[in-house]
Write a protein that holds these residues in place. Structure first.
Motif, PDB file in Angstrom:
ATOM      1  N   UNK A  52       0.835  -1.208   0.000  1.00 55.06           N
ATOM      2  CA  UNK A  52       0.000   0.000   0.000  1.00 55.06           C
ATOM      3  C   UNK A  52       0.867   1.255   0.000  1.00 55.06           C
ATOM      4  N   UNK A  53       1.931   1.216   0.809  1.00 53.91           N
ATOM      5  CA  UNK A  53       2.854   2.353   0.867  1.00 53.91           C
ATOM      6  C   UNK A  53       3.531   2.553  -0.480  1.00 53.91           C
ATOM      7  N   UNK A  54       3.942   1.457  -1.096  1.00 53.02           N
ATOM      8  CA  UNK A  54       4.599   1.534  -2.396  1.00 53.02           C
ATOM      9  C   UNK A  54       3.669   2.147  -3.439  1.00 53.02           C
ATOM     10  N   UNK A  55       2.387   1.782  -3.388  1.00 52.35           N
ATOM     11  CA  UNK A  55       1.411   2.332  -4.333  1.00 52.35           C
ATOM     12  C   UNK A  55       1.266   3.840  -4.163  1.00 52.35           C
ATOM     13  N   UNK A  56       1.257   4.295  -2.905  1.00 50.48           N
ATOM     14  CA  UNK A  56       1.143   5.728  -2.644  1.00 50.48           C
ATOM     15  C   UNK A  56       2.372   6.479  -3.148  1.00 50.48           C
ATOM     16  N   UNK A  57       3.549   5.905  -2.889  1.00 48.21           N
ATOM     17  CA  UNK A  57       4.792   6.540  -3.345  1.00 48.21           C
ATOM     18  C   UNK A  57       4.835   6.602  -4.869  1.00 48.21           C
ATOM     19  N   UNK A  58       4.431   5.489  -5.503  1.00 45.07           N
ATOM     20  CA  UNK A  58       4.431   5.426  -6.967  1.00 45.07           C
ATOM     21  C   UNK A  58       3.487   6.470  -7.560  1.00 45.07           C
ATOM     22  N   UNK A  59       2.352   6.677  -6.890  1.00 42.35           N
ATOM     23  CA  UNK A  59       1.383   7.668  -7.355  1.00 42.35           C
ATOM     24  C   UNK A  59       1.980   9.071  -7.314  1.00 42.35           C
ATOM     25  N   UNK A  60       2.665   9.406  -6.222  1.00 40.93           N
ATOM     26  CA  UNK A  60       3.301  10.715  -6.099  1.00 40.93           C
ATOM     27  C   UNK A  60       4.433  10.871  -7.099  1.00 40.93           C
ATOM     28  N   UNK A  61       5.172   9.785  -7.318  1.00 36.99           N
ATOM     29  CA  UNK A  61       6.279   9.808  -8.276  1.00 36.99           C
ATOM     30  C   UNK A  61       5.748  10.110  -9.677  1.00 36.99           C
ATOM     31  N   UNK A  62       4.643   9.456 -10.032  1.00 34.03           N
ATOM     32  CA  UNK A  62       4.055   9.667 -11.358  1.00 34.03           C
ATOM     33  C   UNK A  62       3.589  11.113 -11.544  1.00 34.03           C
ATOM     34  N   UNK A  63       3.050  11.703 -10.475  1.00 28.96           N
ATOM     35  CA  UNK A  63       2.596  13.095 -10.561  1.00 28.96           C
ATOM     36  C   UNK A  63       3.764  14.042 -10.823  1.00 28.96           C
ATOM     37  N   UNK A  64       4.885  13.783 -10.152  1.00 31.03           N
ATOM     38  CA  UNK A  64       6.047  14.661 -10.303  1.00 31.03           C
ATOM     39  C   UNK A  64       6.730  14.495 -11.651  1.00 31.03           C
ATOM     40  N   UNK A  65       6.637  13.300 -12.221  1.00 32.80           N
ATOM     41  CA  UNK A  65       7.371  13.018 -13.462  1.00 32.80           C
ATOM     42  C   UNK A  65       6.467  13.031 -14.686  1.00 32.80           C
ATOM     43  N   UNK A  66       5.235  13.466 -14.525  1.00 31.89           N
ATOM     44  CA  UNK A  66       4.282  13.424 -15.637  1.00 31.89           C
ATOM     45  C   UNK A  66       4.662  14.387 -16.757  1.00 31.89           C
ATOM     46  N   UNK A  67       5.283  15.489 -16.390  1.00 29.52           N
ATOM     47  CA  UNK A  67       5.639  16.510 -17.379  1.00 29.52           C
ATOM     48  C   UNK A  67       6.991  16.210 -18.011  1.00 29.52           C
ATOM     49  N   UNK A  68       6.999  16.087 -19.329  1.00 30.22           N
ATOM     50  CA  UNK A  68       8.246  15.815 -20.038  1.00 30.22           C
ATOM     51  C   UNK A  68       9.164  17.028 -19.982  1.00 30.22           C
ATOM     52  N   UNK A  69      10.444  16.789 -19.986  1.00 31.00           N
ATOM     53  CA  UNK A  69      11.438  17.858 -19.932  1.00 31.00           C
ATOM     54  C   UNK A  69      12.489  17.610 -20.996  1.00 31.00           C
ATOM     55  N   UNK A  70      13.450  18.500 -21.080  1.00 33.44           N
ATOM     56  CA  UNK A  70      14.533  18.319 -22.048  1.00 33.44           C
ATOM     57  C   UNK A  70      15.864  18.268 -21.313  1.00 33.44           C
ATOM     58  N   UNK A  71      16.827  17.674 -21.970  1.00 32.13           N
ATOM     59  CA  UNK A  71      18.140  17.480 -21.363  1.00 32.13           C
ATOM     60  C   UNK A  71      19.200  17.628 -22.438  1.00 32.13           C
ATOM     61  N   UNK A  72      20.266  18.354 -22.151  1.00 34.62           N
ATOM     62  CA  UNK A  72      21.352  18.487 -23.121  1.00 34.62           C
ATOM     63  C   UNK A  72      22.259  17.259 -23.022  1.00 34.62           C
ATOM     64  N   UNK A  73      23.008  16.984 -24.069  1.00 38.04           N
ATOM     65  CA  UNK A  73      23.928  15.853 -24.071  1.00 38.04           C
ATOM     66  C   UNK A  73      25.009  16.054 -23.013  1.00 38.04           C
ATOM     67  N   UNK A  74      25.413  17.306 -22.808  1.00 37.31           N
ATOM     68  CA  UNK A  74      26.421  17.593 -21.788  1.00 37.31           C
ATOM     69  C   UNK A  74      25.911  17.212 -20.396  1.00 37.31           C
ATOM     70  N   UNK A  75      24.659  17.568 -20.103  1.00 39.85           N
ATOM     71  CA  UNK A  75      24.060  17.195 -18.813  1.00 39.85           C
ATOM     72  C   UNK A  75      23.945  15.681 -18.696  1.00 39.85           C
ATOM     73  N   UNK A  76      23.598  15.063 -19.803  1.00 40.03           N
ATOM     74  CA  UNK A  76      23.442  13.614 -19.843  1.00 40.03           C
ATOM     75  C   UNK A  76      24.758  12.899 -19.507  1.00 40.03           C
ATOM     76  N   UNK A  77      25.855  13.329 -20.124  1.00 40.08           N
ATOM     77  CA  UNK A  77      27.149  12.694 -19.870  1.00 40.08           C
ATOM     78  C   UNK A  77      27.610  12.932 -18.434  1.00 40.08           C
TER      79      UNK A  77
END
Length: 206
Positions: A52-77
């Protein structure tokens, strides 16, 4: 007065919690046959609470990561390097010329989850030296190719050695990321192909 936690720190925190709850569940599953009677019932209740705790955490995680972002190759490396150093692995990153300013269209949190899992697998199943990452431009995408020599106790025919890779591939597919992993000549290869931001925007308006 409470201080607001930066979004990226919150994402990392929730991801770590997800890893811990998953680990606790695996531990309880391993102990299931060691207890009987009331002990087994108590174990089952604890397991349900953790689920149950894992489900709640996963739900909050999905809310925070729902918006796509961009990343430069320099940041990636930079992030890949940090993860290798965290596990004290010897590595080299070979980057195609003029790629450092390229911007990728991807969910940063998803990318970080993928890299963490890849590096963990490398740490568990490979020789800890001479790890290589090749970053190249292929048409509208940028490919990250991880190459590492397999340790002696690794079997190329044993699917258990690629635990988590199938779920990673499924997760990547939802974000239009091409993810593949395979063993050849006693080396393990992992390929991630991510679309460049400009190509994705062109696709949306064309």
């Amino acid at each position: 007065m409470s201080k607001k936690i930066p979004e990226n720190e919150a994402i990392h925190f929730l991801h770590d919690l997800l890893n811990h709850t998953h680990g606790l569940k695996l531990f309880l599953e391993a102990r299931e046959n060691d207890v009987e009677g009331m002990g087994k019932e108590s174990l089952a209740l604890i397991y349900q609470e953790i689920q149950a705790l894992e489900n709640q955490i996963a739900s909050q995680f999905d809310k925070l990561t729902a918006k796509a972002k961009s990343l430069t190759v320099e940041q990636l490396t930079t992030y890949i390097s940090e993860q290798f150093k965290l596990y004290n692995l010897e590595f080299s990153i070979k980057l195609d010329k003029d790629l450092s300013d390229s911007t990728l269209d991807l969910d940063i949190a998803l990318f970080e989850r993928m890299i963490k899992n890849i590096v963990k697998n490398i740490f568990l199943w490979s020789n800890k030296k001479d790890l290589k990452v090749f970053i190249t431009s292929i048409d509208e995408s940028i490919e990250l190719l991880f190459e590492n020599r397999i340790s002696q106790d690794f079997s190329e025919q044993d699917p258990s050695n690629s635990v988590g890779l199938h779920s990673l591939a499924s997760l990547a597919k939802k974000q239009d990321i091409n993810f593949k992993s395979w063993a050849k000549n006693h080396k393990w290869y992992t390929s991630i192909r991510i679309k460049k931001l400009g190509y994705s925007q062109y696709k949306l308006v064309s």
